[in-house]
Design a protein around this motif. Structure first.
Motif, short mmCIF file in Angstrom:
data_model
loop_
_atom_site.label_atom_id
_atom_site.label_comp_id
_atom_site.label_asym_id
_atom_site.label_seq_id
_atom_site.Cartn_x
_atom_site.Cartn_y
_atom_site.Cartn_z
N VAL A 88 -2.97 21.17 12.56
CA VAL A 88 -2.51 20.58 11.30
C VAL A 88 -2.49 19.06 11.40
CG1 VAL A 88 -0.54 20.36 9.74
CG2 VAL A 88 -1.24 22.62 10.56
N LEU A 89 -1.98 18.52 12.51
CA LEU A 89 -1.95 17.07 12.68
C LEU A 89 -3.35 16.47 12.61
CD1 LEU A 89 0.74 16.57 15.49
CD2 LEU A 89 0.95 16.05 13.06
N GLY A 90 -4.33 17.23 13.09
CA GLY A 90 -5.70 16.74 13.06
C GLY A 90 -6.26 16.59 11.65
N GLU A 91 -5.62 17.26 10.68
CA GLU A 91 -6.08 17.16 9.29
C GLU A 91 -5.30 16.13 8.49
OE1 GLU A 91 -6.71 20.91 7.25
OE2 GLU A 91 -6.63 21.97 9.17
N LEU A 92 -4.28 15.51 9.11
CA LEU A 92 -3.48 14.50 8.42
C LEU A 92 -4.00 13.12 8.79
CD1 LEU A 92 0.14 15.91 8.92
CD2 LEU A 92 -1.46 16.34 7.05
N SER A 93 -4.66 12.49 7.85
CA SER A 93 -5.26 11.19 8.14
C SER A 93 -4.71 10.08 7.27
CB SER A 93 -6.78 11.27 7.95
OG SER A 93 -7.08 11.69 6.62
N THR A 94 -3.68 10.37 6.46
CA THR A 94 -3.16 9.39 5.50
C THR A 94 -1.86 8.79 6.00
OG1 THR A 94 -4.14 10.66 3.71
CG2 THR A 94 -2.51 9.01 3.11
N ARG A 143 0.82 -1.22 0.00
CA ARG A 143 0.00 0.00 0.00
C ARG A 143 0.85 1.27 0.00
NH1 ARG A 143 -3.44 0.68 4.39
NH2 ARG A 143 -5.06 1.63 3.10
N LEU A 144 2.11 1.12 -0.41
CA LEU A 144 2.96 2.30 -0.57
C LEU A 144 2.74 2.97 -1.92
CD1 LEU A 144 6.27 0.92 0.97
CD2 LEU A 144 4.83 2.74 1.92
N ALA A 145 2.11 2.28 -2.85
CA ALA A 145 1.71 2.84 -4.13
C ALA A 145 0.30 2.38 -4.44
CB ALA A 145 2.67 2.40 -5.24
N ALA A 146 -0.40 3.16 -5.24
CA ALA A 146 -1.78 2.82 -5.60
C ALA A 146 -2.08 3.34 -6.99
CB ALA A 146 -2.75 3.42 -4.59
N ARG A 147 -2.99 2.67 -7.68
CA ARG A 147 -3.42 3.15 -8.99
C ARG A 147 -4.34 4.35 -8.82
NH1 ARG A 147 -4.23 -2.05 -12.97
NH2 ARG A 147 -2.59 -3.36 -12.03
N SER A 148 -4.12 5.35 -9.65
CA SER A 148 -4.93 6.57 -9.54
C SER A 148 -5.71 6.88 -10.81
CB SER A 148 -4.04 7.76 -9.19
OG SER A 148 -3.08 7.98 -10.21
N SER A 154 -3.56 2.11 -23.49
CA SER A 154 -3.78 2.70 -22.17
C SER A 154 -2.80 2.10 -21.18
CB SER A 154 -5.21 2.46 -21.69
OG SER A 154 -5.47 1.08 -21.59
N ALA A 155 -2.48 2.86 -20.14
CA ALA A 155 -1.56 2.41 -19.10
C ALA A 155 -2.04 2.91 -17.76
CB ALA A 155 -0.14 2.92 -19.38
N ALA A 156 -1.88 2.08 -16.75
CA ALA A 156 -2.28 2.46 -15.40
C ALA A 156 -1.36 3.57 -14.87
CB ALA A 156 -2.22 1.26 -14.46
N VAL A 157 -1.96 4.53 -14.20
CA VAL A 157 -1.21 5.62 -13.57
C VAL A 157 -1.12 5.33 -12.07
CG1 VAL A 157 -1.13 8.09 -13.10
CG2 VAL A 157 -1.98 7.26 -15.31
N TYR A 158 0.07 5.51 -11.52
CA TYR A 158 0.30 5.21 -10.11
C TYR A 158 0.66 6.49 -9.35
CZ TYR A 158 0.43 0.36 -11.59
OH TYR A 158 0.09 -0.87 -12.11
N ARG A 159 0.32 6.49 -8.10
CA ARG A 159 0.71 7.55 -7.17
C ARG A 159 1.08 6.87 -5.86
NH1 ARG A 159 -3.31 7.45 -3.61
NH2 ARG A 159 -5.43 6.90 -4.31
N LEU A 160 1.51 7.67 -4.88
CA LEU A 160 1.82 7.10 -3.57
C LEU A 160 0.53 6.59 -2.92
CD1 LEU A 160 4.41 9.59 -2.06
CD2 LEU A 160 4.80 7.55 -3.45
N GLY A 161 0.66 5.47 -2.21
CA GLY A 161 -0.49 4.87 -1.57
C GLY A 161 -0.71 5.36 -0.16
N PRO A 162 -1.77 4.90 0.48
CA PRO A 162 -2.12 5.40 1.82
C PRO A 162 -1.11 5.06 2.90
CG PRO A 162 -3.51 3.54 1.19
CD PRO A 162 -2.75 3.94 -0.03
N ALA A 163 -0.27 4.04 2.68
CA ALA A 163 0.72 3.67 3.70
C ALA A 163 2.00 4.49 3.59
CB ALA A 163 1.05 2.18 3.60
N ALA A 164 2.10 5.34 2.55
CA ALA A 164 3.33 6.12 2.37
C ALA A 164 3.55 7.08 3.53
CB ALA A 164 3.27 6.87 1.05
#
Length: 365
Positions: A106-112, A38-43, A53-63
């Protein structure tokens, strides 16, 4: 591969292969592993000109995320960022005696994901011997950082605020593409960020650029005093000199440097004379910097230094006294310190992940 994806923000596997200089099978295997943790995820999906077509990746929720704090003399600015540099939450408070409240908001808004690292920028010598920032250099810095209420297990780096602003100008502002330059901050205090070889020069004890400690005053009948130059060139001393010389005929006296520069901008003769003289003083300081470092470019920042009214006078005095040097106003503005701190925090957050993913040596039997 995680670091490459973080730097790209989002990318397809062919794009990642190009950026990393690796084969497509190697990249596919690495991306699959990152997806599995879960360090990367399809976006989404990207469509090429040929219809493929090709899948696009971004950082995942565990990053995870990182925190940057500008613990200034008059304000506290906090940013929470993803490891691709995206700002997820930001707050700035002025004159607040409880900076921990701003951090908590600010910490209260960081949920990822987990909080990976924090960088705290302070208006003081920041780090221990070697300038690593692993431990506060002074008890005052340690006390200030303690007031933030950061999690006890969070890796924290302490950095000088002017160094952070210099990094922001290097990557996002007036010094982009420069290998060497200096960031001269003039405001409540004075300081110098030195970039050489594309990196901030911190010195043996983390005190490189502490120009407030230059001997001042210096001459017959004068005895230099600690930080005398900052006392003279800082905003507080400037306003005191203005107040002393102001008369009833000049109208209401400015309460601070902001009001002084506003009056000068509006054509007030006495205010303009003080601004012009202060520009010459900053120009002399810049000339001293060029004599030692020959940086080619000096970027002016800070509450006073960022005001464009200073530029002509600084350039003229530097031309008269110093080496040929370009002078530019800061481009990132008052958010430069927290922006630079965020860049450092992101780099440390990425390292926290990639270090954990790196193969470990075998345990001796």
């Amino acid at each position: 591969m995680f670091a490459v994806l973080a730097g790209a923000g989002s990318a397809t596997r062919p794009q990642l292969a190009h950026l990393a200089g690796l084969s497509k099978p190697t990249v596919s295997s690495a991306v699959a592993e990152l997806e599995g943790t879960r360090l990367a995820a399809r976006s989404g999906t990207a469509h090429g000109a040929t219809g493929r077509s090709a899948a696009v990746y971004r950082l995942g929720p565990a990053a995870g995320t990182v925190l940057a704090v500008d613990l200034g003399s008059t304000h506290t600015a906090v940013r929470g960022c993803a490891l691709d540099g995206t700002v997820l939450a930001a707050r700035t408070t002025y004159g607040d005696p409880r900076p921990a409240d701003t951090v908590r908001a600010v910490l209260g808004e960081l949920s990822t994901g987990p909080l990976r690292a924090a960088v705290v920028a302070v208006p003081d010598i920041a780090g221990d011997a070697g300038g690593s920032g692993a431990r506060p250099a002074t008890p005052a810095v340690a006390t200030a950082v303690d007031t933030l209420g950061l999690p006890a297990d969070l890796p924290v780096r302490i950095e000088n605020n002017v160094n952070c602003a210099a990094l922001a100008e290097l990557h996002e502002g007036a010094a982009r593409g420069r290998d060497i330059f200096c960031y001269l901050q003039v405001g409540h205090g004075i300081g110098l960020g030195i970039v050489a070889g594309g990196r901030v020069l911190r010195g043996a004890s983390g005190a490189a650029g502490e120009i407030a400690r230059l001997p001042y005053p210096w001459g017959p009948g004068h005895e230099p005093v600690p930080e005398g130059l900052e006392e003279y060139a800082g905003a507080g001393s400037l306003v005191r000199r203005v107040t002393t010389a102001w008369t009833a005929a000049d109208g209401p006296a400015p309460h601070d440097a902001v009001e002084l520069f506003a009056l000068a901008s509006g054509g007030h003769a006495k205010a303009r004379s003080f601004v012009e003289e202060h520009a010459r003083e900053v120009g002399r300081l810049a000339a001293a910097v060029t004599a030692v470092l020959d940086p080619g470019l000096i970027v002016l920042g800070g509450g006073i230094g960022a005001n464009p009214q200073l530029l002509p006078g600084v350039r003229a005095e530097l031309d008269r006294l110093g080496l040929p040097t370009e002078v530019a106003g800061c481009a990132v503005g008052e958010s430069g310190t927290v922006a630079g701190a965020a860049r450092l925090a992101v780099a440390r957050g990425i390292h926290a992940v990639t270090g954990a993913l790196a193969p470990q040596p075998p345990v001796p039997r």
